[in-house]
Write an enzyme that holds these catalytic residues in place. Structure first.
Site, PDB file in Angstrom:
ATOM      1  N   CYS A   1      -9.147  -2.415   5.445  1.00 33.15           N
ATOM      2  CA  CYS A   1      -7.968  -1.912   6.159  1.00 33.15           C
ATOM      3  C   CYS A   1      -6.711  -2.303   5.401  1.00 33.15           C
ATOM      4  O   CYS A   1      -6.698  -3.284   4.663  1.00 33.15           O
ATOM      5  CB  CYS A   1      -7.928  -2.419   7.597  1.00 33.15           C
ATOM      6  SG  CYS A   1      -8.043  -4.190   7.759  1.00 33.15           S
TER       7      CYS A   1
ATOM      8  N   GLU B   1       0.358  -1.170  15.143  1.00 35.57           N
ATOM      9  CA  GLU B   1       0.009  -0.173  14.151  1.00 35.57           C
ATOM     10  C   GLU B   1      -0.468   1.136  14.753  1.00 35.57           C
ATOM     11  O   GLU B   1      -1.154   1.153  15.767  1.00 35.57           O
ATOM     12  CB  GLU B   1      -1.082  -0.729  13.219  1.00 35.57           C
ATOM     13  CG  GLU B   1      -0.588  -1.928  12.445  1.00 35.57           C
ATOM     14  CD  GLU B   1      -1.562  -2.430  11.410  1.00 35.57           C
ATOM     15  OE1 GLU B   1      -1.092  -3.064  10.453  1.00 35.57           O
ATOM     16  OE2 GLU B   1      -2.780  -2.191  11.541  1.00 35.57           O
TER      17      GLU B   1
END
Length: 175
Positions: free
Chosen positions: A64, A111
């Site tokens: 990620c 996010e």
């Protein structure tokens, strides 16, 4: 200085910010998470290196990160998978989600996360500065472990896992 792309709740870019400042202020920014499977259906987990700026030592999805300003999110995911895990494979968009989690060190992950998935059976050459360990496991075994030992996993992984299970069940043979 690494910058992230600030977005609104619809993923429309509204600016940029220095990465650590975005995490200190909890600003919503664009990110991606990659879930890689072997052709037998097992999922590739990684354990974050202890020196990471947050969640060091915790288990999470394969890779990620954040796209850089001006960088396409899929291209960023492909770039980062190669840098972090040492391999490349075709990635397919799976779904998006927003999450907001504050950590003990005062940083906040807020996010808009783009989730990609792919299949890979080859050699892994993980960057030890990013990854302290990795393994393949069945999704059912991971789900059981997350339920019994949630402190071993990142917050975003715990949120994404049920979603990736549903996506995997419906789409694995199409990847």
């Amino acid at each position: 200085m690494i910058e992230v792309i600030l977005v609104d709740k619809d993923n429309v870019q509204i600016g940029t910010a220095e990465k650590m400042e975005a995490h200190r202020q909890g600003l919503l920014h664009r990110a991606f998470s990659i879930f890689i499977f072997k052709s037998n259906g097992e999922f590739l987990l990684q354990q974050r290196a202890p020196g990471k700026y947050h969640n060091g030592g915790l288990w999470t999805n394969t890779c990620c990160s954040h796209p850089l300003p001006g960088e396409d999110t899929l291209n960023a995911a492909c770039r980062r998978l190669s840098e972090e895990m040492g391999f490349s494979t075709r990635l397919t968009p799976a779904f998006n989600f927003i999450y907001n989690a504050t950590f003990d060190n005062g940083l906040t992950e807020h996010e808009f996360d783009h989730v990609f998935t792919g299949i890979y059976d080859g050699e892994i050459k993980a960057d030890k500065a990013e990854v302290s360990d990795y393994c393949y496991k069945k999704l059912e075994d991971i789900t059981d472990s997350v339920q019994t030992h949630p402190q071993k996993y990142t917050e975003w992984f715990k949120i994404a896992l049920p979603k990736i299970k549903t996506f995997h069940e419906k789409n694995f043979n199409k990847l």
